[in-house]
Design an enzyme around this catalytic site. Sequence first.
Site, PDB file in Angstrom:
ATOM      1  N   GLU A   1       0.805  -1.223   0.000  1.00 40.34           N
ATOM      2  CA  GLU A   1       0.000   0.000   0.000  1.00 40.34           C
ATOM      3  C   GLU A   1       0.841   1.277   0.000  1.00 40.34           C
ATOM      4  O   GLU A   1       0.316   2.366  -0.242  1.00 40.34           O
ATOM      5  CB  GLU A   1      -0.933  -0.003   1.215  1.00 40.34           C
ATOM      6  CG  GLU A   1      -2.036  -1.055   1.108  1.00 40.34           C
ATOM      7  CD  GLU A   1      -2.905  -1.138   2.345  1.00 40.34           C
ATOM      8  OE1 GLU A   1      -2.464  -0.697   3.421  1.00 40.34           O
ATOM      9  OE2 GLU A   1      -4.026  -1.658   2.227  1.00 40.34           O
TER      10      GLU A   1
ATOM     11  N   GLU B   1       7.051 -21.942   7.321  1.00 42.59           N
ATOM     12  CA  GLU B   1       7.448 -21.102   8.449  1.00 42.59           C
ATOM     13  C   GLU B   1       8.502 -21.771   9.330  1.00 42.59           C
ATOM     14  O   GLU B   1       9.104 -21.133  10.188  1.00 42.59           O
ATOM     15  CB  GLU B   1       6.242 -20.711   9.291  1.00 42.59           C
ATOM     16  CG  GLU B   1       5.625 -21.825  10.094  1.00 42.59           C
ATOM     17  CD  GLU B   1       4.526 -21.307  11.022  1.00 42.59           C
ATOM     18  OE1 GLU B   1       4.655 -21.506  12.239  1.00 42.59           O
ATOM     19  OE2 GLU B   1       3.562 -20.699  10.526  1.00 42.59           O
TER      20      GLU B   1
END
Length: 270
Positions: free
Chosen positions: A81, A112
């Site tokens: 953004e 992960e």
Amino acid sequence: MEYKKITETPSNHEHLEQMDTQTILTKMNEEDKTVAEAVEKTIPQITKLVDALAERFQKGGRLFYIGAGTSGRLGVLDASEIPPTFGIPHERVIGLIAGGDTAIRKAVENAEDDKVQAWLDLKAHDINENDVVVGIAASGSTPYVIGGLNDAKRNGILTAAITNNPGAPIAQIADIPIEINVGPEFLTGSTRMKSGTSQKLALNMISTALMIKIGRVKGNKMVNMQLSNDKLVDRGTRYIVEGLGIDYSEAEKLLKKHGSVKLALEAGRE
């Protein structure tokens, strides 16, 4: 050092399946109301991070977020953004998620748990000592994030961590730990809820304050936003109307000629 895994502690609410819909939503909302107060307690640490980032950005440095699952997605979201909102290149704020871009939409099994991959991901961007790495993990024990922070520190790079378990491994590793204790989740262990909300608030604060500090905001306006759709062109035009005291059509012409609110305002004041 032992630490309490608050994110795994049982919910304060029992028998969720027996609640009616309004009760479920009311109880969730009551829990959510506590999140901003938890974030408020970490403002001194967020301040340290923003000031350190601003100093490094002036030297061409970059901000990297690393995380897995929800935490990784929130880092990618915040990074994505920044260019349209503040008009800086995509390569200045970069979100990296365990498992790569595929993991943004679909969980990648065991990604992960890889302690080596984060540093490989960072090195692919030629990370250097002007950059900052922020590890995000609600649990604070995600191997991908631990490995990335450890390797970054070994290479002289400033590190920060956002976790919801005070004293967690990533908080102990990071130069600037941001430990947001939001308490047990409404749905036990579901860190996409309060923990994720707290991380989103902290990321909003970090990146927005950084952009203000490095001059990407004028007054309270996004004067460097990308004019990528009609809504944003209209918003930019209204900023110019307000800033120069001219009519809408003249402001729109200035904006389209100069390509940004900032440049249009500068040209209009000459």
